[in-house]
Motif scaffolding. Structure first.
Motif, PDB file in Angstrom:
ATOM      1  N   GLU A 164     -10.353   1.152   1.668  1.00 57.66           N
ATOM      2  CA  GLU A 164     -10.986  -0.033   2.243  1.00 57.66           C
ATOM      3  C   GLU A 164     -11.806  -0.749   1.171  1.00 57.66           C
ATOM      4  OE1 GLU A 164     -11.883  -0.840   6.813  1.00 57.66           O
ATOM      5  OE2 GLU A 164     -12.828   0.941   5.959  1.00 57.66           O
ATOM      6  N   GLY A 165     -11.650  -2.055   1.093  1.00 56.45           N
ATOM      7  CA  GLY A 165     -12.355  -2.831   0.083  1.00 56.45           C
ATOM      8  C   GLY A 165     -11.590  -2.955  -1.217  1.00 56.45           C
ATOM      9  N   LYS A 166     -10.544  -2.155  -1.371  1.00 54.69           N
ATOM     10  CA  LYS A 166      -9.701  -2.228  -2.573  1.00 54.69           C
ATOM     11  C   LYS A 166      -8.412  -3.005  -2.273  1.00 54.69           C
ATOM     12  CE  LYS A 166     -11.419   2.228  -4.254  1.00 54.69           C
ATOM     13  NZ  LYS A 166     -11.063   3.636  -4.594  1.00 54.69           N
ATOM     14  N   VAL A 167      -7.760  -2.634  -1.160  1.00 52.98           N
ATOM     15  CA  VAL A 167      -6.594  -3.388  -0.700  1.00 52.98           C
ATOM     16  C   VAL A 167      -7.034  -4.253   0.473  1.00 52.98           C
ATOM     17  CG1 VAL A 167      -4.998  -1.604  -1.481  1.00 52.98           C
ATOM     18  CG2 VAL A 167      -5.822  -1.561   0.881  1.00 52.98           C
ATOM     19  N   ASP A 168      -6.155  -5.160   0.900  1.00 55.54           N
ATOM     20  CA  ASP A 168      -6.549  -6.147   1.899  1.00 55.54           C
ATOM     21  C   ASP A 168      -6.410  -5.664   3.336  1.00 55.54           C
ATOM     22  OD1 ASP A 168      -7.088  -8.575   0.166  1.00 55.54           O
ATOM     23  OD2 ASP A 168      -5.090  -8.020  -0.514  1.00 55.54           O
ATOM     24  N   PHE A 169      -5.548  -4.690   3.556  1.00 58.05           N
ATOM     25  CA  PHE A 169      -5.336  -4.202   4.919  1.00 58.05           C
ATOM     26  C   PHE A 169      -4.711  -2.831   4.851  1.00 58.05           C
ATOM     27  CE2 PHE A 169      -3.009  -4.182   9.066  1.00 58.05           C
ATOM     28  CZ  PHE A 169      -4.090  -4.449   9.896  1.00 58.05           C
ATOM     29  N   ILE A 170      -5.140  -1.903   5.717  1.00 59.40           N
ATOM     30  CA  ILE A 170      -4.563  -0.562   5.803  1.00 59.40           C
ATOM     31  C   ILE A 170      -4.097  -0.373   7.237  1.00 59.40           C
ATOM     32  CG2 ILE A 170      -4.895   1.903   5.464  1.00 59.40           C
ATOM     33  CD1 ILE A 170      -7.577  -0.046   3.974  1.00 59.40           C
ATOM     34  N   GLN A 171      -2.810  -0.183   7.437  1.00 61.17           N
ATOM     35  CA  GLN A 171      -2.229  -0.166   8.772  1.00 61.17           C
ATOM     36  C   GLN A 171      -1.819   1.243   9.202  1.00 61.17           C
ATOM     37  OE1 GLN A 171       1.417  -2.380   8.994  1.00 61.17           O
ATOM     38  NE2 GLN A 171       1.747  -1.982  11.151  1.00 61.17           N
ATOM     39  N   TRP A 172      -2.094   1.564  10.455  1.00 59.65           N
ATOM     40  CA  TRP A 172      -1.578   2.757  11.129  1.00 59.65           C
ATOM     41  C   TRP A 172      -0.274   2.301  11.783  1.00 59.65           C
ATOM     42  CZ3 TRP A 172      -1.823   7.803  11.402  1.00 59.65           C
ATOM     43  CH2 TRP A 172      -1.633   8.510  12.588  1.00 59.65           C
ATOM     44  N   ARG A 173       0.853   2.536  11.134  1.00 58.50           N
ATOM     45  CA  ARG A 173       2.108   1.872  11.484  1.00 58.50           C
ATOM     46  C   ARG A 173       2.966   2.694  12.440  1.00 58.50           C
ATOM     47  NH1 ARG A 173       6.311  -1.000   7.257  1.00 58.50           N
ATOM     48  NH2 ARG A 173       7.727  -1.811   8.826  1.00 58.50           N
ATOM     49  N   GLN A 174       3.290   2.087  13.574  1.00 58.33           N
ATOM     50  CA  GLN A 174       4.122   2.758  14.567  1.00 58.33           C
ATOM     51  C   GLN A 174       5.544   2.958  14.043  1.00 58.33           C
ATOM     52  OE1 GLN A 174       2.727   3.992  17.279  1.00 58.33           O
ATOM     53  NE2 GLN A 174       0.775   3.096  16.632  1.00 58.33           N
ATOM     54  N   VAL A 175       6.180   4.030  14.506  1.00 55.55           N
ATOM     55  CA  VAL A 175       7.483   4.441  13.982  1.00 55.55           C
ATOM     56  C   VAL A 175       8.558   4.278  15.048  1.00 55.55           C
ATOM     57  CG1 VAL A 175       8.796   6.315  12.901  1.00 55.55           C
ATOM     58  CG2 VAL A 175       6.328   6.112  12.490  1.00 55.55           C
ATOM     59  N   GLY A 176       9.556   3.440  14.768  1.00 58.43           N
ATOM     60  CA  GLY A 176      10.704   3.284  15.658  1.00 58.43           C
ATOM     61  C   GLY A 176      11.897   4.068  15.130  1.00 58.43           C
ATOM     62  N   ASN A 177      13.047   3.932  15.810  1.00 56.55           N
ATOM     63  CA  ASN A 177      14.207   4.762  15.458  1.00 56.55           C
ATOM     64  C   ASN A 177      15.301   4.006  14.709  1.00 56.55           C
ATOM     65  OD1 ASN A 177      15.382   3.232  17.467  1.00 56.55           O
ATOM     66  ND2 ASN A 177      15.895   4.948  18.812  1.00 56.55           N
ATOM     67  N   TRP A 178      14.943   2.948  13.988  1.00 59.11           N
ATOM     68  CA  TRP A 178      15.901   2.180  13.185  1.00 59.11           C
ATOM     69  C   TRP A 178      17.027   1.630  14.056  1.00 59.11           C
ATOM     70  CZ3 TRP A 178      16.469   0.908   7.870  1.00 59.11           C
ATOM     71  CH2 TRP A 178      15.386   1.296   7.068  1.00 59.11           C
ATOM     72  N   GLY A 179      16.721   1.376  15.315  1.00 58.75           N
ATOM     73  CA  GLY A 179      17.679   0.688  16.163  1.00 58.75           C
ATOM     74  C   GLY A 179      18.739   1.552  16.794  1.00 58.75           C
ATOM     75  N   GLY A 180      18.498   2.853  16.945  1.00 57.66           N
ATOM     76  CA  GLY A 180      19.490   3.648  17.653  1.00 57.66           C
ATOM     77  C   GLY A 180      19.394   5.129  17.364  1.00 57.66           C
ATOM     78  N   ALA A 181      20.050   5.909  18.241  1.00 58.74           N
ATOM     79  CA  ALA A 181      20.023   7.364  18.106  1.00 58.74           C
ATOM     80  C   ALA A 181      21.126   7.876  17.205  1.00 58.74           C
ATOM     81  CB  ALA A 181      20.155   7.993  19.498  1.00 58.74           C
ATOM     82  N   ASN A 182      21.969   6.980  16.668  1.00 57.97           N
ATOM     83  CA  ASN A 182      23.126   7.428  15.895  1.00 57.97           C
ATOM     84  C   ASN A 182      22.756   8.132  14.597  1.00 57.97           C
ATOM     85  OD1 ASN A 182      22.278   4.708  15.394  1.00 57.97           O
ATOM     86  ND2 ASN A 182      23.998   4.432  13.997  1.00 57.97           N
ATOM     87  N   TRP A 183      21.518   7.942  14.116  1.00 58.59           N
ATOM     88  CA  TRP A 183      21.106   8.625  12.885  1.00 58.59           C
ATOM     89  C   TRP A 183      20.430   9.972  13.168  1.00 58.59           C
ATOM     90  CZ3 TRP A 183      22.929   7.028   8.404  1.00 58.59           C
ATOM     91  CH2 TRP A 183      23.314   5.697   8.260  1.00 58.59           C
ATOM     92  N   GLY A 184      20.005  10.193  14.412  1.00 59.33           N
ATOM     93  CA  GLY A 184      19.344  11.453  14.756  1.00 59.33           C
ATOM     94  C   GLY A 184      17.989  11.625  14.110  1.00 59.33           C
TER      95      GLY A 184
END
Length: 373
Positions: free
Chosen positions: A231-251
């Motif tokens: 904090e104070g060094k970079v402009d934003f630090i995000q707690w980023r939600q994780v999706g499945n890249w658009g499908g279950a085909n990758w497992g």
């Protein structure tokens, strides 16, 4: 005293410029896993209401894929942990030039990446220069895993006008980093981010630097420590939600769970239209337009593991026509017929966007989704 006052004014100007740039960043979704902003505020609703008033859906975010190559990481939340492209292929800059000339002069943010480590893409610098020459008012946000740092290249990217460096740190501890990326580059990434921040300061660059940690259960405390360190060094630090890249085909969900990484996000019980296709689409390295992140590329079409319909090739249709070709998918979503698209059936990315939709009875019967102004 005069020199001190001049320095203070220069620092104040840089802070003001970065604050303005960060506000612009907050007004754009940055792909499928864009964060929800302040409670009670919905960027998706704002964009939808604007589209309603103008009578058409408008692009605010356009992704450009510079190429494919075997990545230097095998992150278990990424399809490259399952299958890596056997060869490298890169976007033809003549195709990119045509696309850029067909794009609006303002109002669209370009999300720039490659399906590998973006900084290693041999066409990166020339692509950024081309973008800023043809469409100087369009913001460019580049995604990178941060493991490669070339000071000369970084300096050239800043000089070329790169607006935003999205540094994918992804894991807040060394132990998680080694498991998640299947390679221990934690110290290298930390050092590279420090050097990037220092270089920006030396050059007095306006480039925004953000970073994020993937939101997995049980990692909240580690994220807070990471955020405190940066904090104070970079402009934003995000707690980023994780999706499945658009499908279950990758497992990917199963692979992450086996390694002890369970996303904090799960798709809502109530399905609704995916807002991604109402404001975003992408250009693949081979010049083909696609609707969304689920179109994972490879170096040859027959090796691609997705069922996302193409919107057409950039050499044959215009950027505007490609966007219009998404109308059929948008209409299907507005009617709740997303399962007609195989790519949408097992996708959970739709839930990463705010549910801004109301249901109503359609004129000919059945249900239809709409947005209240």
């Amino acid at each position: 005293m005069t020199e001190l006052a001049s320095t203070l004014r220069r620092v104040a100007r840089l802070l003001r410029d970065r604050t303005t740039a960060l506000r612009r960043f907050a007004r754009h979704d940055h792909g499928a896993a864009a964060p929800r902003v302040a409670r009670g505020y919905s960027e998706a609703r704002n964009l939808a209401v604007r589209a309603l008033r103008r009578g058409k859906w408008e692009v605010t975010n356009f992704s450009i894929n510079l190429g494919v190559a075997p990545c230097n990481h095998s992150c278990i939340f990424c399809p490259q942990s399952v299958h890596k492209p056997a060869k490298a292929r890169w976007l033809d800059l003549a195709i990119l030039e045509k696309v850029l000339k067909e794009m609006p002069e303002e109002g669209v943010q370009i999300g720039l990446s490659s399906y590998s480590e973006t900084v290693a893409a041999p066409n990166l610098l020339e692509a950024v220069r081309l973008m800023k020459r043809i469409r100087p008012n369009l913001r460019i946000a580049m995604a990178s895993n941060g493991t490669l740092f070339d000071e000369s290249l970084m300096e050239s990217l800043m000089d070329a006008g790169l607006d935003h460096y999205s540094f994918s740190f992804d894991a807040a501890t060394r132990e998680d980093y080694a498991k998640l990326m299947q390679k221990d580059d934690f110290d290298r990434a930390w050092r590279n981010l420090e050097e990037l921040v220092a270089l920006r300061a030396r050059k007095q660059s306006k480039m925004v630097i953000t970073t994020h940690i993937m939101a997995f259960r049980g990692r909240e405390e580690a994220f807070e420590k990471f955020r405190a360190a940066w904090e104070g060094k970079v402009d934003f630090i995000q707690w980023r939600q994780v999706g499945n890249w658009g499908g279950a085909n990758w497992g990917l969900d199963g692979r992450m769970a086996e390694a002890g990484f369970v996303p904090t996000y799960s798709a809502p019980a109530r399905r609704h239209p995916c807002f991604s296709i109402f404001h975003h689409f992408k250009l693949q390295w081979d010049g083909v337009y696609y609707p969304c992140v689920a179109a994972v590329p490879d170096y040859r079409k027959e090796f691609e593991n997705h069922c996302v319909p193409s919107l057409g090739h950039a050499s044959e249709i215009s950027w505007t026509q490609a966007w219009a070709n998404l109308d059929a998918m948008r209409e299907a979503h507005l009617q709740g017929r997303w399962d007609e698209y195989e790519a949408c059936r097992s996708c959970n990315v739709w839930g990463l966007y705010d549910d801004i939709w109301d249901k109503e009875l359609a004129a000919g019967g059945g249900l239809r989704y709409r947005v209240e102004e």
